[in-house]
Scaffold this active site. Structure first.
Site, mmCIF file in Angstrom:
data_model
loop_
_atom_site.group_PDB
_atom_site.id
_atom_site.type_symbol
_atom_site.label_atom_id
_atom_site.label_comp_id
_atom_site.label_asym_id
_atom_site.label_seq_id
_atom_site.Cartn_x
_atom_site.Cartn_y
_atom_site.Cartn_z
ATOM 1 C CG ASN A 14 -6.025 8.577 4.150
ATOM 2 O OD1 ASN A 14 -6.107 9.206 5.205
ATOM 3 N ND2 ASN A 14 -5.655 7.303 4.099
ATOM 4 C CE LYS A 16 -2.115 7.340 3.944
ATOM 5 N NZ LYS A 16 -1.161 6.359 3.445
ATOM 6 C CG HIS A 104 -6.036 3.053 5.027
ATOM 7 N ND1 HIS A 104 -4.732 2.727 5.304
ATOM 8 C CD2 HIS A 104 -6.011 3.834 3.918
ATOM 9 C CE1 HIS A 104 -3.953 3.291 4.394
ATOM 10 N NE2 HIS A 104 -4.701 3.964 3.539
ATOM 11 C CD GLU A 106 -1.307 4.017 6.140
ATOM 12 O OE1 GLU A 106 -1.949 4.939 6.662
ATOM 13 O OE2 GLU A 106 -0.648 4.152 5.086
ATOM 14 C CD GLU A 175 -6.029 2.932 -0.380
ATOM 15 O OE1 GLU A 175 -5.910 4.037 -0.908
ATOM 16 O OE2 GLU A 175 -5.758 2.730 0.812
ATOM 17 N N GLY A 181 2.209 4.563 -0.224
ATOM 18 C CA GLY A 181 3.325 5.318 0.338
ATOM 19 C C GLY A 181 4.693 4.867 -0.140
ATOM 20 C CB SER A 221 2.236 5.361 -5.231
ATOM 21 O OG SER A 221 2.919 4.930 -4.065
#
Ligand code: PGA
Length: 262
Positions: A14, A16, A104, A106, A175, A181, A221
């Site tokens: 991904n 991003k 996701h 985010e 996730e 991150g 991560s």
């Protein structure tokens, strides 16, 4: 979901909001040459690269013939319409996408995407011939309040409710939001427990056997140092990789770890 003898291993990158179109093409070319140079590549896992939307077409050209697949990071649930700034699954398919990340964290937490929107996007992806990578995961506050199970069951149930297992093509990515991150990877045991819970939920929603058939990736991560231990868990079928997917050598070491896990 059609019965499969052995769940495929899948490693998805991904990217991003990183990499312009020429940069994405360069990274895709680097990965294609790593795959071509690697004798183990024929047994390598399914590799999916998910650049930002403006870089999809150039990445698609760079990937052509490499055996790796292209995915997008989002789609709109409607097939077309007055939705400024959005794009449909058919549009993604037309530039070579076969996969799409859906829900996701985010987007759930940063852009207010709801469980219902995630469910609509999952259906839209299948309608348009894309395989959705459906992301679920708890925040740190939810984990600390012992709400992990409730959150994973709710997100998974809402996403898949009412679908028929026989004609569904989908992958789940667990996730945990606190691991994305942050450098704080979930332990293999935490990932295993979450994946088992998700499989049980899929059985309840889609029917017995659906959970066992569904590939479930871990994301948060993942790096070349921790990937092998995660992949050693039989319930972890691969990874959705953010930061470590932006550098060809580190991403490829994760692909190799998945290939070596058998
Ligand atoms: P990360 O991101 O690997 O940088 O933690 C994973 C993801 O957001 O999919």
């Amino acid at each position: 979901m059609k019965p499969i003898a052995r769940r495929p291993r899948i490693v998805a990158g991904n990217w991003k909001m990183h990499r312009t179109a020429p940069e994405a093409a360069a990274l895709a070319r680097e990965l294609a040459s790593l795959r071509a140079a690697d004798p183990a590549s024929s047994s390598a896992p399914v590799v999916v690269l998910c650049p930002a939307a403006p870089a999809l077409e150039s990445a698609a050209r760079a990937l052509a013939g490499s055996g790796m697949a292209l995915g997008a990071q989002n789609l709109h649930s409607e097939p077309q319409g007055a939705y400024t700034g959005e794009y449909s699954g058919a549009m993604l398919a037309s530039v070579g996408c076969r996969w799409v990340i859906v829900g996701h964290s985010e987007r759930r937490h940063g852009m207010g995407e709801t469980d219902a929107q995630v469910a609509a996007k999952l259906r839209a992806a299948n309608r348009d011939g894309l395989v959705p990578i459906v992301c679920v995961g708890e925040t740190l506050a939810e984990r600390e309040a012992n709400r992990t199970e409730e959150v994973l069951v709710r997100q998974t149930t809402t996403a898949f409710h009412g679908l028929g297992a026989s004609d569904l093509a989908a992958v789940v990515a667990y996730e945990p939001v606190w691991a994305i991150g942050t450098g704080k990877v979930a332990s293999p045991e935490q990932a295993r427990d979450a994946h088992r819970l998700i499989r049980g939920t899929l059985d309840a929603v889609l029917g017995r056997g659906a959970g066992e058939a569904m590939p479930i990736l871990y994301g948060g991560s993942v790096n070349p140092g921790n990937a092998a231990a995660l992949f050693a868990e039989r319930d972890v079928d691969g990874a959705l990789v953010g930061g470590a997917s932006l550098e060809a050598a580190s991403f490829w070491r994760i692909v190799i770890a998945a290939a070596s896990a058998g």
